[in-house]
Design a protein around this motif. Structure first.
Motif, mmCIF file in Angstrom:
data_model
loop_
_atom_site.group_PDB
_atom_site.id
_atom_site.type_symbol
_atom_site.label_atom_id
_atom_site.label_comp_id
_atom_site.label_asym_id
_atom_site.label_seq_id
_atom_site.Cartn_x
_atom_site.Cartn_y
_atom_site.Cartn_z
ATOM 1 N N PHE A 221 0.832 -1.204 0.000
ATOM 2 C CA PHE A 221 0.000 0.000 0.000
ATOM 3 C C PHE A 221 0.870 1.260 0.000
ATOM 4 O O PHE A 221 0.520 2.262 -0.639
ATOM 5 N N GLY A 222 2.011 1.213 0.677
ATOM 6 C CA GLY A 222 2.932 2.352 0.651
ATOM 7 C C GLY A 222 3.476 2.580 -0.743
ATOM 8 O O GLY A 222 3.564 3.723 -1.216
ATOM 9 N N ALA A 223 3.835 1.493 -1.423
ATOM 10 C CA ALA A 223 4.369 1.601 -2.787
ATOM 11 C C ALA A 223 3.304 2.140 -3.744
ATOM 12 O O ALA A 223 3.598 2.975 -4.607
ATOM 13 N N VAL A 224 2.065 1.689 -3.583
ATOM 14 C CA VAL A 224 0.970 2.170 -4.432
ATOM 15 C C VAL A 224 0.682 3.643 -4.152
ATOM 16 O O VAL A 224 0.393 4.430 -5.066
ATOM 17 N N THR A 225 0.776 4.047 -2.891
ATOM 18 C CA THR A 225 0.576 5.452 -2.529
ATOM 19 C C THR A 225 1.575 6.346 -3.250
ATOM 20 O O THR A 225 1.237 7.444 -3.700
ATOM 21 N N ALA A 226 2.816 5.884 -3.366
ATOM 22 C CA ALA A 226 3.836 6.666 -4.061
ATOM 23 C C ALA A 226 3.421 6.963 -5.494
ATOM 24 O O ALA A 226 3.546 8.092 -5.976
ATOM 25 N N SER A 227 2.916 5.948 -6.196
ATOM 26 C CA SER A 227 2.460 6.144 -7.575
ATOM 27 C C SER A 227 1.254 7.083 -7.629
ATOM 28 O O SER A 227 1.162 7.949 -8.503
ATOM 29 N N ALA A 228 0.335 6.901 -6.677
ATOM 30 C CA ALA A 228 -0.874 7.726 -6.644
ATOM 31 C C ALA A 228 -0.550 9.190 -6.393
ATOM 32 O O ALA A 228 -1.290 10.081 -6.814
ATOM 33 N N LEU A 229 0.559 9.455 -5.706
ATOM 34 C CA LEU A 229 0.984 10.833 -5.453
ATOM 35 C C LEU A 229 1.820 11.381 -6.609
ATOM 36 O O LEU A 229 1.659 12.532 -7.010
ATOM 37 N N TRP A 230 2.731 10.555 -7.129
ATOM 38 C CA TRP A 230 3.707 11.033 -8.103
ATOM 39 C C TRP A 230 3.092 11.411 -9.453
ATOM 40 O O TRP A 230 3.377 12.489 -9.991
ATOM 41 N N PHE A 231 2.254 10.559 -10.018
ATOM 42 C CA PHE A 231 1.765 10.815 -11.369
ATOM 43 C C PHE A 231 0.869 12.057 -11.463
ATOM 44 O O PHE A 231 1.035 12.859 -12.386
ATOM 45 N N PRO A 232 -0.082 12.281 -10.521
ATOM 46 C CA PRO A 232 -0.826 13.548 -10.568
ATOM 47 C C PRO A 232 0.082 14.759 -10.363
ATOM 48 O O PRO A 232 -0.104 15.793 -11.007
ATOM 49 N N LEU A 233 1.074 14.627 -9.479
ATOM 50 C CA LEU A 233 2.001 15.734 -9.247
ATOM 51 C C LEU A 233 2.753 16.072 -10.530
ATOM 52 O O LEU A 233 2.903 17.243 -10.889
#
Length: 201
Positions: free
Chosen positions: A149-161
């Motif tokens: 879930f931490g790894a998925v959170t990183a993607s969920a934050l990075w791509f919109p940013l």
């Protein structure tokens, strides 16, 4: 559990922030302000599917099927070369932001198809997510899903940013020379990635 979550967040950010074909495409779509939401959703959803598959143990199966990775590898090389060719062609005939928007992918389906290809035809994505992150997650024992879930959170934050943050550069890219630089950079990047895939073993 919180330590496993933070470990997954940090490991994933370390892998996805480095500029690559997928990030370069998201950046370009963000600058053009074209289909940003579906593009970033596809990137984040693809990462989530791959990461959770790795946590579930599919990475071991991928490692045992080298022929599958070879097929993906050479299809990926062909796609990167083609994408790089068109980027080089745009660099030789630069236009303003308005002109670049006019000759973009056009439809949301074309944009989604492109980012899907850049994501799923890259064999390194399977090694990074299924194998590497999957192995790190399973080393966490009971905390492996928190790591995931931490790894998925990183993607969920990075791509919109990346996608929406790139919009702030649209003023700079109103100049033809800026598009020539970006497309030239993308062409070189795609050619380099294709060479790495072709000759990197």
């Amino acid at each position: 559990m919180i330590l496993s979550y933070l470990a997954g967040l940090g490991a994933s950010l370390g892998l996805i922030i480095a500029i690559g074909a997928q990030n370069a495409y998201v950046l370009r779509q963000g600058i053009k302000r074209e289909w940003i939401l579906p593009v970033v959703l596809v990137c984040a959803a693809s990462d989530a599917a791959l990461i959770f598959s790795g946590v579930a143990g599919i990475g071991a199966a991928v490692q045992s099927a080298p022929m599958l990775l070879q097929v993906v590898r050479w299809v990926g090389v062909a796609f990167l070369v083609t994408y790089g060719f068109f980027a080089a062609k745009r660099a030789l005939r630069p236009g303003s932001l308005r002109a670049a928007e006019g000759r973009g992918n056009g439809t949301v389906w074309a944009a989604v198809a492109t980012v899907l290809a850049l994501t799923w035809l890259n064999p390194h994505v399977y090694l990074d997510t299924l194998v590497l992150l999957g192995s790190l997650a399973n080393a966490q024992g009971d905390g492996r899903w928190a790591f995931g879930f931490g790894a998925v959170t990183a993607s969920a934050l990075w791509f919109p940013l990346l996608g929406y943050g790139a919009r702030s550069l649209s003023g700079f890219f109103a100049r033809p020379a800026a598009w020539r630089f970006l497309d030239g950079f993308v062409a070189v990047l795609m050619a380099s990635l294709a060479a790495m895939l072709a000759f990197g073993g």
